[in-house]
Enzyme design. Structure first.
Site, short mmCIF file in Angstrom:
data_model
loop_
_atom_site.label_atom_id
_atom_site.label_comp_id
_atom_site.label_asym_id
_atom_site.label_seq_id
_atom_site.Cartn_x
_atom_site.Cartn_y
_atom_site.Cartn_z
N CYS A 131 -15.54 -2.33 -49.27
CA CYS A 131 -14.31 -2.81 -49.75
C CYS A 131 -13.00 -2.22 -49.68
CB CYS A 131 -14.90 -3.27 -51.50
SG CYS A 131 -13.53 -4.03 -52.22
N CYS A 134 -10.73 -2.44 -52.82
CA CYS A 134 -10.95 -1.65 -54.10
C CYS A 134 -10.81 -0.10 -53.68
CB CYS A 134 -12.61 -1.60 -54.17
SG CYS A 134 -13.39 -3.35 -54.09
N ASP A 135 -11.11 0.35 -52.36
CA ASP A 135 -11.19 1.87 -52.12
C ASP A 135 -10.06 2.25 -51.20
OD1 ASP A 135 -13.42 1.71 -53.59
OD2 ASP A 135 -14.85 1.24 -52.09
#
Ligand code: NAP
Length: 312
Positions: A131, A134-135
């Site tokens: 992801c 997200c990261d």
């Protein structure tokens, strides 16, 4: 005993719960997370009626609405489902709990496909990610690799440009399958280096990711890239094997539904990315979830149902 158990807490499941809750059906959402794939979207610009916002924010609004009308949440993973002789369903969770309902809506979506190479599982969350949304921010001024040749991989590489100093985009063929305009952006980027005809072989390091071994599929030569992160963006897969004996699936494992979210098994409905309905988009999942909720109401009410299909 619930009127409806909804498996999956993404756009389809949460919308179905909003509709069944407003029909005062006893509803629970059985899920491992709330928000589904929409959570992974950095900025949603095509959900009509709302200003562009992060997927996570949109999904918390969905959740609030579902809860406002009485839906419960049960966190866990469904292991198997039994259709009982009395027509009701028994849902068995992997933690041993069981729940019963008159109907089921399967809205379990899809999950990120994995590579299955050494080091991938070991370093998941320690440099390996599925992801980018997200990261990506964890890789400020770092060197990363993105695996894949579709829109997700290219979008991930473009998002990572904001943070990382260097991005290898590794694709197993010499041609990308994403949108042409995005391919142009990739080719014009100063930070992104494309590594074509190449497959990842191994992720390695001490405690966190340090290296990625890639093999050129044409020359069979191996190369060791020094990277701090590996983003796996190679599409999605469905997890529907736990219902394959109950309902009809198509050749890629999607649940076959008609235009009212009915599967081949009476009382068992499905909505969203897990189904054969095309175009996997948040707005489409929400619409299908609404249909499934209304259809459950019709099913439970039988002849007494005070809604008609075409609202005439
Ligand atoms: P995708 O289009 O299926 O692309 C997956 C990519 O990963 C392909 O390039 C594929 O290679 C590669 N791949 C698959 N398995 C692999 C493996 N084991 N090892 C190495 N490479 C592997 O998936 P996606 O990019 O996640 O997109 C899914 C859908 O969402 C698409 O319809 C896409 O257009 C859409 N989407 C749209 C946007 C946007 O509009 N901005 C953003 C994200 C996603 P091959 O090409 O050789 O098969």
């Amino acid at each position: 005993m619930y009127d409806v158990l909804i498996i999956g807490g993404g756009a389809a499941g949460l919308t179905a719960a909003l509709y069944t809750g407003r029909k005062k059906l006893k509803t629970a959402i059985l899920t491992i997370d709330v928000g589904g794939q929409t959570l992974l979207t950095d900025n949603i610009e095509n959900y009509p009626g709302v200003d562009p916002m992060q997927g996570a924010n949109l999904m918390s609004k969905f959740r609030e609405q579902a809860e406002k009308f009485g839906s419960e949440f049960i966190f866990g993973e469904v292991d198997h489902i039994i259709k009982k002789e009395d027509g009701n369903f028994q849902l068995n969770l992997s933690n041993g709990e069981t729940y019963e309902s008159k109907t089921v809506i399967l809205a379990s979506g899809k999950t990120a496909r994995k590579l299955g190479i050494p080091g991938e599982a070991k370093f998941m969350g320690r440099g390996v990610s599925t992801c980018a949304t997200c990261d990506a921010a964890f890789f400020n001024k770092k060197t990363v690799a993105v695996i894949g040749g579709g829109n997700s991989a290219m979008d991930a590489a473009i998002l990572l440009e904001k943070f990382a100093d260097k991005i290898y985009l590794i694709h197993r063929r010499d041609e990308f399958r994403g949108d042409e305009i995005t391919v142009d952006r990739i080719n014009n980027s100063k930070k992104i280096e494309t590594v074509l005809d190449s497959i990842p072989k191994e992720v390695s390091g001490e405690d966190i990711v340090e290296k990625l071994v890639v093999e050129n599929v044409k020359t069979n030569e191996e190369d060791e890239l020094k990277v701090d992160g590996v983003f796996i963006e190679i599409g999605y897969e469905l997890k529907t094997d736990f219902v394959e004996k109950l309902v009809e699936l198509n050749e890629i494992g999607e649940i076959k539904v008609d235009d009212r979210c009915r599967t081949s098994l009476p009382g068992f409905f499905a909505a969203g990315d897990v189904t054969t309905v095309p175009f996997k988009q948040t707005i489409i999942s929400a619409g299908e979830g609404a249909k499934a909720g209304l259809e459950v109401y019709r099913y439970i009410q039988g002849d007494k149902a005070n809604i008609s299909i075409d609202w005439k």
